[in-house]
Motif scaffolding. Structure first.
Motif, short mmCIF file in Angstrom:
data_model
loop_
_atom_site.label_atom_id
_atom_site.label_comp_id
_atom_site.label_asym_id
_atom_site.label_seq_id
_atom_site.Cartn_x
_atom_site.Cartn_y
_atom_site.Cartn_z
N GLY A 78 -20.67 81.43 55.80
CA GLY A 78 -21.22 80.22 56.57
C GLY A 78 -22.86 80.43 56.17
N GLN A 79 -23.29 81.52 55.54
CA GLN A 79 -25.01 81.47 55.58
C GLN A 79 -25.35 80.11 54.68
N ARG A 80 -26.40 79.84 54.76
CA ARG A 80 -27.40 78.91 53.90
C ARG A 80 -27.70 79.97 52.65
N VAL A 81 -28.03 79.41 51.63
CA VAL A 81 -28.65 79.78 49.90
C VAL A 81 -28.46 78.93 49.63
N VAL A 82 -29.83 79.08 48.32
CA VAL A 82 -29.94 78.98 47.11
C VAL A 82 -29.73 79.73 46.02
N ILE A 83 -29.89 79.35 45.13
CA ILE A 83 -28.83 79.94 43.81
C ILE A 83 -29.81 79.94 43.23
N GLU A 84 -30.39 81.44 42.21
CA GLU A 84 -31.31 81.80 41.18
C GLU A 84 -30.08 81.78 40.15
N PRO A 85 -30.02 80.65 39.58
CA PRO A 85 -29.11 80.27 38.15
C PRO A 85 -29.00 81.27 36.99
N THR A 86 -30.65 82.17 36.81
CA THR A 86 -30.19 82.72 36.04
C THR A 86 -29.52 84.02 35.65
N LEU A 87 -28.55 83.99 34.78
CA LEU A 87 -27.20 85.26 34.18
C LEU A 87 -28.32 86.12 33.01
N SER A 88 -28.29 87.54 33.37
CA SER A 88 -29.27 88.44 31.93
C SER A 88 -28.13 89.14 32.04
N CYS A 89 -28.15 90.00 30.36
CA CYS A 89 -26.78 90.98 29.90
C CYS A 89 -26.96 92.42 31.29
N GLY A 90 -28.10 91.94 31.50
CA GLY A 90 -28.92 93.89 31.39
C GLY A 90 -28.99 94.78 30.48
N GLU A 91 -28.77 94.72 29.57
CA GLU A 91 -28.89 95.50 28.30
C GLU A 91 -29.19 95.56 27.60
N CYS A 92 -29.87 94.21 27.21
CA CYS A 92 -31.08 94.46 26.29
C CYS A 92 -32.70 94.90 25.60
N GLU A 93 -33.52 94.73 25.46
CA GLU A 93 -34.63 95.72 25.59
C GLU A 93 -35.28 94.75 26.91
N ALA A 94 -35.48 93.69 27.33
CA ALA A 94 -36.18 93.08 27.39
C ALA A 94 -35.09 93.28 29.28
N CYS A 95 -34.24 93.37 29.27
CA CYS A 95 -33.56 93.87 30.31
C CYS A 95 -33.84 95.02 30.89
N ARG A 96 -33.85 96.17 30.36
CA ARG A 96 -33.48 97.56 30.21
C ARG A 96 -35.66 98.19 30.11
N ALA A 97 -36.14 96.34 29.90
CA ALA A 97 -37.51 96.69 30.60
C ALA A 97 -38.12 96.00 32.37
N GLY A 98 -36.68 95.54 32.79
CA GLY A 98 -36.91 94.88 34.11
C GLY A 98 -37.25 93.19 34.04
N GLU A 99 -37.34 92.87 32.63
CA GLU A 99 -37.89 91.22 32.38
C GLU A 99 -36.78 90.32 32.24
N TYR A 100 -36.00 90.81 33.26
CA TYR A 100 -34.41 89.49 33.05
C TYR A 100 -34.84 88.53 32.55
N HIS A 101 -35.79 88.08 32.87
CA HIS A 101 -35.76 86.22 32.75
C HIS A 101 -35.80 86.03 30.98
N VAL A 102 -36.38 87.10 30.81
CA VAL A 102 -36.47 86.50 29.10
C VAL A 102 -35.45 87.32 28.34
N CYS A 103 -34.58 87.68 29.21
CA CYS A 103 -33.49 88.46 28.58
C CYS A 103 -33.04 87.66 27.05
N ARG A 104 -32.43 88.49 26.61
CA ARG A 104 -32.45 88.10 24.84
C ARG A 104 -30.81 87.66 24.96
#
Ligand SMILES: [Zn+2]
Ligand SMILES: [Zn+2]
Length: 337
Positions: A78-104
């Motif tokens: 029942g809660q109203r939400v907005v969706i952050e649509p990015t889906l990152s792999c969690g494994e690449c060098e960018a994700c490991r550095a915490g920079e999920y938005h530039v995931c490989r």
């Protein structure tokens, strides 16, 4: 369930697809509002490298949680939400550095899988942001483009009092102007070829330049006392603006490239070198930018009302895309699935 589908180049239609079943760690979202973005227009044109038909597009959407699969204390049905649509792999060098938005291998809901132009979407719980009471579902659907503008301005060197030039007065260009104003920009000059969009820019208090009738470079120089802008945001994605961005920036100024170019432009590095100009690029937003975008709209410091030009039912999906084709008629078109 009903969904507005991309069928092939220049063809969209409303059809029935299976209602998604939320997997563990996902919520089923009943979509309230979903906006058409420039990226959806690229898919519609048949030019997006990843989108595969048939696809329910739409990565800018708000909704209500209908069902949750698994325990997750932060959200409730029942809660109203907005969706952050990015889906990152969690494994690449960018994700490991915490920079999920530039995931490989960054993927987006609404591009790589069915999105918000549908009655329901299954979304990972960690992609949900609660909508505060003071923020409407329609405005919340603009969080994604606002987050792009927040990220862009935060990546720039913009300092209080700086003169800014924005090349392109579409929704993202206008939002960058609004966020830059919040960040303390001095004069904000914005160019476009659409009188309708330039009218919006003027309403928002920006100096609007009609690139069809004036020489943008000369006029921008004149308006900045012959110096040029401290920061130039390139948001139009054309060869002409890729030239203007260098001509309108001041000595040691900064160019921020926001555009996704359909065709790679020629950039005059020699002209940049002599004036020690720096250039930066931006992509998407971080979760922090997304949360800031929500807060700015909630507090009223950033009002997106004037950017919403149309609200249509999903049945009118083809009309929505036709409207977006004509910058003289539309800015942000929202569907109400
Ligand atoms: Zn978008
Ligand atoms: Zn990754």
């Amino acid at each position: 369930m009903r969904a507005g589908l991309y069928i092939e180049a220049e063809q969209v239609k409303m059809d029935l697809i299976d209602k998604p079943t939320p997997q563990p760690g996902e919520a089923l979202i009943k979509v309230s509002f979903a906006g058409i973005c420039g990226t959806d227009m690229m898919i519609y044109a048949g030019k997006h490298p990843r989108a595969k038909a048939p696809l329910a597009m739409g990565h800018e959407f708000s909704g209500v949680i209908e069902e949750i699969n698994g325990g997750f204390e932060s959200f409730s049905v029942g809660q109203r939400v907005v969706i952050e649509p990015t889906l990152s792999c969690g494994e690449c060098e960018a994700c490991r550095a915490g920079e999920y938005h530039v995931c490989r291998t960054l993927k987006l809901i609404g591009i790589d899988k069915h999105g918000g132009f549908a009655e329901y979407v299954a979304v990972p719980l960690n992609r949900l942001h609660p909508i505060p009471d003071a923020l409407s579902d329609a405005h919340a659907a603009l969080t994604e483009p606002v987050a792009v503008a927040v990220h862009t301005v935060r990546r720039s060197n913009l300092k209080v009092g700086d003169n800014v030039i924005i090349l392109g007065a579409g929704p993202i260009g206008l939002l960058i102007g609004m966020v830059a104003k919040q960040a303390g920009a001095g004069q904000i000059i914005i160019s476009d070829i659409s009188p309708y969009r330039l009218g919006k820019a003027a309403e928002l208090g920006f100096t609007a330049l009609d690139a069809k009738t004036v020489n943008v470079t000369e006029e921008a120089r004149r308006l900045t006392g012959g110096i040029g802008a401290d920061v130039v945001f390139e948001v139009a994605g054309t060869q002409i603006t890729a030239k203007q961005m260098i001509e309108t920036v001041k000595i040691q100024g900064q160019i921020v490239v926001v555009s996704v170019y359909k065709q790679a432009p020629t950039v005059d590095l020699a002209a940049m070198h002599f004036r020690e100009i720096s250039m930066t690029t931006t992509r998407c937003y971080t979760s922090g930018d997304f949360a800031k975008a929500i807060r700015m709209m909630e507090s009223g410091s950033l009002d997106v009302s004037s950017l919403i030009s149309h609200q249509l039912p999903l049945e009118k999906i083809a009309e929505g895309f036709e409207l977006m084709h004509n910058p003289e008629e539309s800015l942000k078109v929202l569907f109400r699935p």
